[in-house]
Write an enzyme that holds these catalytic residues in place. Structure first.
Site, PDB file in Angstrom:
ATOM      1  N   HIS A 175      50.467  58.677  40.199  1.00 25.13           N
ATOM      2  CA  HIS A 175      49.579  57.595  40.212  1.00 25.13           C
ATOM      3  C   HIS A 175      49.151  57.027  38.966  1.00 25.13           C
ATOM      4  O   HIS A 175      48.534  55.910  38.856  1.00 25.13           O
ATOM      5  CB  HIS A 175      48.254  58.168  41.230  1.00 25.13           C
ATOM      6  CG  HIS A 175      47.463  56.845  41.485  1.00 25.13           C
ATOM      7  ND1 HIS A 175      46.141  56.892  41.086  1.00 25.13           N
ATOM      8  CD2 HIS A 175      47.742  56.025  42.480  1.00 25.13           C
ATOM      9  CE1 HIS A 175      45.737  55.714  41.556  1.00 25.13           C
ATOM     10  NE2 HIS A 175      46.563  55.291  42.497  1.00 25.13           N
TER      11      HIS A 175
ATOM     12  N   ASP B  97      57.734  51.929  21.773  1.00 28.39           N
ATOM     13  CA  ASP B  97      58.244  52.570  20.730  1.00 28.39           C
ATOM     14  C   ASP B  97      57.303  53.461  19.975  1.00 28.39           C
ATOM     15  O   ASP B  97      57.055  53.812  18.758  1.00 28.39           O
ATOM     16  CB  ASP B  97      58.543  51.194  19.440  1.00 28.39           C
ATOM     17  CG  ASP B  97      59.504  50.339  19.830  1.00 28.39           C
ATOM     18  OD1 ASP B  97      60.265  50.316  20.669  1.00 28.39           O
ATOM     19  OD2 ASP B  97      59.385  49.062  19.046  1.00 28.39           O
TER      20      ASP B  97
ATOM     21  N   LYS C 267      38.326  51.650  37.426  1.00 27.32           N
ATOM     22  CA  LYS C 267      37.850  52.795  37.287  1.00 27.32           C
ATOM     23  C   LYS C 267      37.245  53.056  36.042  1.00 27.32           C
ATOM     24  O   LYS C 267      37.921  53.004  34.674  1.00 27.32           O
ATOM     25  CB  LYS C 267      38.961  54.012  37.216  1.00 27.32           C
ATOM     26  CG  LYS C 267      39.446  53.904  38.827  1.00 27.32           C
ATOM     27  CD  LYS C 267      40.647  53.157  39.127  1.00 27.32           C
ATOM     28  CE  LYS C 267      41.221  53.386  40.380  1.00 27.32           C
ATOM     29  NZ  LYS C 267      42.419  52.379  40.800  1.00 27.32           N
TER      30      LYS C 267
ATOM     31  N   LYS D 113      49.120  54.831  35.392  1.00 25.31           N
ATOM     32  CA  LYS D 113      49.759  53.649  35.169  1.00 25.31           C
ATOM     33  C   LYS D 113      49.756  53.646  33.782  1.00 25.31           C
ATOM     34  O   LYS D 113      48.801  53.312  33.025  1.00 25.31           O
ATOM     35  CB  LYS D 113      48.862  52.391  35.751  1.00 25.31           C
ATOM     36  CG  LYS D 113      48.935  52.429  37.140  1.00 25.31           C
ATOM     37  CD  LYS D 113      47.499  53.038  37.504  1.00 25.31           C
ATOM     38  CE  LYS D 113      47.202  53.042  38.920  1.00 25.31           C
ATOM     39  NZ  LYS D 113      47.857  52.843  40.139  1.00 25.31           N
TER      40      LYS D 113
ATOM     41  N   ASP E 245      25.574  56.313  27.945  1.00 24.50           N
ATOM     42  CA  ASP E 245      24.725  56.240  26.764  1.00 24.50           C
ATOM     43  C   ASP E 245      25.533  54.847  25.810  1.00 24.50           C
ATOM     44  O   ASP E 245      25.240  55.099  24.468  1.00 24.50           O
ATOM     45  CB  ASP E 245      24.765  57.405  25.641  1.00 24.50           C
ATOM     46  CG  ASP E 245      23.942  58.517  26.440  1.00 24.50           C
ATOM     47  OD1 ASP E 245      23.225  58.176  27.441  1.00 24.50           O
ATOM     48  OD2 ASP E 245      24.045  59.638  26.061  1.00 24.50           O
TER      49      ASP E 245
ATOM     50  N   HIS F 144      39.179  47.285  41.859  1.00 26.08           N
ATOM     51  CA  HIS F 144      40.026  48.276  41.752  1.00 26.08           C
ATOM     52  C   HIS F 144      39.784  49.060  40.177  1.00 26.08           C
ATOM     53  O   HIS F 144      40.740  49.952  40.094  1.00 26.08           O
ATOM     54  CB  HIS F 144      41.605  47.974  41.738  1.00 26.08           C
ATOM     55  CG  HIS F 144      42.556  48.797  42.025  1.00 26.08           C
ATOM     56  ND1 HIS F 144      43.507  49.258  40.925  1.00 26.08           N
ATOM     57  CD2 HIS F 144      42.702  49.633  43.013  1.00 26.08           C
ATOM     58  CE1 HIS F 144      44.237  50.022  41.485  1.00 26.08           C
ATOM     59  NE2 HIS F 144      43.776  50.527  42.594  1.00 26.08           N
TER      60      HIS F 144
END
Length: 486
Positions: free
Chosen positions: A404, A411, A226, A406, A231, A224
């Site tokens: 979508h 603070d 991404k 997350k 480089d 899952h």
């Protein structure tokens, strides 16, 4: 015939009860949460044959031992590399802000390294713009490009990325692409696979879904993450899959998916590269450790006071580390805590931490989608609303598409951006990645983004929620019963 029939029946019954006893033993011997254990026991005893099938494919962590063994070997062989990386003391941050100190100490003890400084961090909030910037970086690449995605959906802007990769591969750039077998099924059925391979791009189908492997690992264990690495200097990570936002899941009628991505220039790419290297070796058997950072790469970066940590989860990686990181961040909050997640099915510990934060005076806000792509998770999440609202948590339901992203902001200083949802699968099963960012400038940008989310959301009213239809409450309880299995 009667004797044969009776003998066969007895044998089937014996085998059935041996399987039931074995599953019961596996559930009880492994220390799970009580709700999870009870859900599994009730499932296999109330709906036995279906329950056994569900357990066989989703209950046991079949791949865990194999991944642990390989990952342990990888990190053991890499000790020299890790020590060399730790010797690059100029990339490590010595001191963190007050709110971030506990979390960075946790990461250091669990993962062996302090936070990394000298990174130029950009928050990307528009998927089209993100893909445009990515394509530019791909065409400017000089040495290597590595990617891993859960979903690559051919069509539109995704095809532009594919063409950019092919162009880079043809001019001698080493390109590696790792995609989840289930999430990217459309990609693996498309002509792009052969086109890319002919240009020299290495493609790996992670956690293959087929009849043979169905018996070797859990079907819902997914890659899952991404990640994009260019480089060994530029890195991307966040919630965005490689899809055209104008085309992806248009049939659902939810409008565009809303994501957050980070683009970072600096030595944090080395740490992210280690995670990619581990995943690549687990799937292929080949090691591709990134080059160590040098002082030359620090010339174009700034903000010596910022610090970034990378948390990776999945079989073979530090157990429960993302769950621990979330708990530590929540308990570190003193004034304000804002969370965005598409899937809200928290563990009991997380639910308790969030409610406790609100009850000790922290302004806690959770932003979730009003419209959802998963009916199961939508109803399962609702059972938590009453307890959260009672504790004083504000729940915002985002209206303009499927939220979508997350993210967690503590603070207005400590930020967590990544791929992990607030559900059981992300916290304890999948291969996930979370960036922990201690940077005041970055947190200001994240705060503005979250406020924009809130301005496009409906605030859930406590009184109206308590007066919802009785049949809805029953459905919520049913799906809550199933939540440990989600």
């Amino acid at each position: 015939m009667d004797i044969f029939y009776d003998s066969t029946t007895c044998l089937v019954v014996l085998i059935y009860w041996l399987i039931i006893v074995n599953i019961t033993y596996c559930i009880l011997i492994k220390r799970r949460s009580i709700p999870s254990s009870m859900s599994w026991l009730l499932t296999i005893y109330i709906i036995p044959f279906i329950g056994i099938a569900i357990w066989f494919f989703f209950g046991e962590f079949y791949l865990e031992k194999r991944h642990k063994r390989i990952a342990k070997k990888i990190w053991s062989i890499s000790n020299q590399y890790l020590n060399q990386l730790k010797s690059c003391k100029y990339i490590f941050q010595i001191k963190n802000s007050e709110v971030a100190t506990s979390l960075f100490q946790l990461c250091k003890h669990r993962q062996g390294m302090s936070g990394i400084k000298n990174n130029k961090i950009t928050l990307l909030t528009d998927n089209k713009k993100t893909i445009s910037i990515l394509i530019r970086d791909i065409y400017l690449a000089r040495r290597n490009i590595e990617m891993v995605f859960y979903i690559w959906k051919p069509g539109g802007l995704a095809d532009d990325v594919a063409r950019a990769l092919i162009n880079s591969a043809k001019r001698g750039i080493r390109c590696r692409l790792m995609l989840d077998s289930a999430g990217s099924i459309d990609f693996f059925r498309s002509p792009w696979v052969q086109k890319m391979k002919r240009s020299g791009i290495q493609i790996v189908e992670a956690l293959k879904v087929n009849l043979v492997r169905m018996f070797l690992h859990r079907l819902d264990l997914r890659q899952h993450r991404k990640i994009i690495l260019i480089d060994n200097y530029i890195s991307y990570s966040g919630s965005m899959n490689l899809v055209d936002p104008n085309l992806f899941k248009k049939s659902s009628g939810i409008s565009q998916w809303i994501d957050l991505m980070t683009r970072i220039e600096g030595p944090i790419a080395t740490t992210i590269g280690m995670i990619y290297s581990c995943d690549w070796e687990i799937e292929t058997g080949f090691k591709i450790l990134p080059k160590l950072p040098n002082k030359e790469m620090l010339k174009n970066t700034s903000n010596q006071n910022s610090s970034v940590q990378v948390i990776a989860s999945g079989p073979g990686f530090p157990k429960n580390v993302i769950h621990q990181a979330l708990l530590t961040a929540i308990y570190s909050s003193r004034n304000e805590l804002i969370m965005t997640t598409p899937y809200l099915v928290p563990s009991d510990d997380l639910l308790h931490a969030i409610c406790t934060a609100a009850q000790r005076g922290v302004k806690v806000s959770i932003i979730i989608p009003l419209y959802h792509d998963s009916v199961l998770v939508k109803w399962a999440s609702r059972v938590f609303f009453s307890e959260l609202l009672e504790a004083g948590v504000k729940i915002y339901q985002f209206k303009n598409g499927l939220l979508h992203s997350k993210s967690i902001l503590v603070d207005r200083q400590l930020s967590l951006i990544g791929t992990a949802n607030l559900d059981m699968r992300s916290l304890w099963l999948n291969f996930e990645i979370t960036l922990v960012i201690d940077d005041n400038n970055f947190s200001k940008k994240l705060s503005l983004t979250q406020k924009e989310y809130i301005s496009n959301s409906e605030l859930l009213d406590k009184k109206i929620w308590s007066n919802r239809a009785y049949w809805k409450k029953i459905l919520e309880k049913i799906f809550y019963f199933l939540s440990p299995l989600l």
